[in-house]
Design a protein around this motif. Sequence first.
Motif, short mmCIF file in Angstrom:
data_model
loop_
_atom_site.label_atom_id
_atom_site.label_comp_id
_atom_site.label_asym_id
_atom_site.label_seq_id
_atom_site.Cartn_x
_atom_site.Cartn_y
_atom_site.Cartn_z
N PRO A 28 -53.25 104.86 109.88
CA PRO A 28 -52.25 104.88 108.80
C PRO A 28 -52.79 104.22 107.54
CG PRO A 28 -51.61 103.36 110.55
CD PRO A 28 -52.85 104.04 111.01
N ALA A 29 -52.40 104.74 106.41
CA ALA A 29 -52.79 104.17 105.12
C ALA A 29 -52.02 102.88 104.89
CB ALA A 29 -52.53 105.16 104.00
N VAL A 30 -52.73 101.88 104.37
CA VAL A 30 -52.11 100.58 104.09
C VAL A 30 -52.22 100.25 102.61
CG1 VAL A 30 -52.23 98.10 104.60
CG2 VAL A 30 -52.65 99.76 106.41
N PHE A 31 -53.21 100.83 101.93
CA PHE A 31 -53.45 100.56 100.52
C PHE A 31 -53.47 101.85 99.71
CE2 PHE A 31 -55.65 97.20 102.87
CZ PHE A 31 -55.04 96.09 102.33
N GLU A 32 -53.11 101.74 98.45
CA GLU A 32 -53.18 102.84 97.49
C GLU A 32 -54.13 102.39 96.37
OE1 GLU A 32 -49.58 105.22 95.99
OE2 GLU A 32 -49.93 103.68 94.46
N VAL A 33 -55.17 103.18 96.15
CA VAL A 33 -56.18 102.86 95.13
C VAL A 33 -55.95 103.81 93.95
CG1 VAL A 33 -58.64 102.76 94.62
CG2 VAL A 33 -57.82 102.14 96.90
N ALA A 34 -55.71 103.26 92.76
CA ALA A 34 -55.48 104.06 91.56
C ALA A 34 -56.79 104.73 91.13
CB ALA A 34 -54.94 103.20 90.43
N ARG A 35 -56.66 106.00 90.68
CA ARG A 35 -57.84 106.75 90.20
C ARG A 35 -57.51 107.44 88.88
NH1 ARG A 35 -60.13 110.36 94.91
NH2 ARG A 35 -58.01 111.14 95.00
N HIS A 36 -58.53 107.68 88.09
CA HIS A 36 -58.39 108.33 86.79
C HIS A 36 -58.29 109.84 86.98
CE1 HIS A 36 -58.82 109.03 82.54
NE2 HIS A 36 -59.82 109.87 82.79
N ASN A 37 -57.23 110.45 86.46
CA ASN A 37 -57.01 111.90 86.50
C ASN A 37 -57.04 112.47 87.90
OD1 ASN A 37 -56.60 112.21 83.75
ND2 ASN A 37 -58.77 112.59 83.34
N ARG A 38 -56.67 111.70 88.88
CA ARG A 38 -56.59 112.14 90.27
C ARG A 38 -55.41 111.42 90.91
NH1 ARG A 38 -61.82 114.03 92.47
NH2 ARG A 38 -63.25 114.04 90.72
N PRO A 39 -54.90 111.99 92.00
CA PRO A 39 -53.83 111.26 92.70
C PRO A 39 -54.36 109.97 93.31
CG PRO A 39 -54.48 113.23 93.92
CD PRO A 39 -55.22 113.26 92.63
N PRO A 40 -53.51 109.00 93.51
CA PRO A 40 -53.96 107.76 94.14
C PRO A 40 -54.56 108.05 95.51
CG PRO A 40 -51.70 107.54 93.39
CD PRO A 40 -52.08 108.97 93.21
N LEU A 41 -55.51 107.24 95.90
CA LEU A 41 -56.19 107.40 97.19
C LEU A 41 -55.55 106.45 98.19
CD1 LEU A 41 -58.47 108.58 98.88
CD2 LEU A 41 -59.98 106.84 97.91
N LEU A 42 -55.03 106.99 99.27
CA LEU A 42 -54.40 106.20 100.32
C LEU A 42 -55.44 105.89 101.38
CD1 LEU A 42 -51.12 108.27 100.63
CD2 LEU A 42 -51.55 106.27 99.20
N SER A 51 -64.10 102.84 99.81
CA SER A 51 -63.47 103.74 98.84
C SER A 51 -63.60 103.20 97.42
CB SER A 51 -62.00 103.98 99.18
OG SER A 51 -61.24 102.81 99.00
N LEU A 52 -63.56 101.88 97.25
CA LEU A 52 -63.73 101.30 95.91
C LEU A 52 -65.12 101.58 95.37
CD1 LEU A 52 -61.98 97.84 96.38
CD2 LEU A 52 -61.05 99.90 95.31
N LEU A 53 -66.09 101.67 96.24
CA LEU A 53 -67.47 101.92 95.83
C LEU A 53 -67.83 103.40 95.76
CD1 LEU A 53 -69.21 99.19 97.98
CD2 LEU A 53 -68.76 99.11 95.53
N LEU A 54 -67.22 104.25 96.61
CA LEU A 54 -67.69 105.63 96.76
C LEU A 54 -66.74 106.72 96.28
CD1 LEU A 54 -69.08 105.19 100.38
CD2 LEU A 54 -70.39 105.16 98.26
N ALA A 55 -65.47 106.46 96.21
CA ALA A 55 -64.51 107.50 95.84
C ALA A 55 -64.60 107.84 94.36
CB ALA A 55 -63.09 107.08 96.20
N ALA A 56 -64.33 109.09 94.04
CA ALA A 56 -64.38 109.56 92.66
C ALA A 56 -63.18 109.07 91.86
CB ALA A 56 -64.41 111.09 92.64
N GLY A 57 -63.43 108.65 90.63
CA GLY A 57 -62.38 108.32 89.68
C GLY A 57 -61.71 106.98 89.87
N VAL A 58 -62.24 106.11 90.72
CA VAL A 58 -61.61 104.80 90.93
C VAL A 58 -61.71 103.98 89.64
CG1 VAL A 58 -61.74 102.63 92.21
CG2 VAL A 58 -62.05 104.80 93.40
N LEU A 59 -60.59 103.40 89.24
CA LEU A 59 -60.55 102.59 88.01
C LEU A 59 -61.35 101.31 88.19
CD1 LEU A 59 -56.74 102.88 87.22
CD2 LEU A 59 -58.60 104.23 86.25
#
Length: 71
Positions: A28-42, A51-59
Amino acid sequence: MGVHRSALCRGPYGGEGHQADGTDCSDPAVFEVARHNRPPLLVCPVHLGPSLLLAAGVLWPPVVRLIGRPS
């Protein structure tokens, strides 16, 4: 915090649709990471750091919101 109770982790890369490689975590997702021009990453606690290091568009600095509690 109960809005996303059934949401599953999409980490660490946060791909959507046919680009969902690496999102096979069934925790289950516990955190939501905000991203630029993309939906938040759960993400789950295990995939938060990657995810903070590898996901696309992380602020930067990252914006992380608690959406659940780890079980």
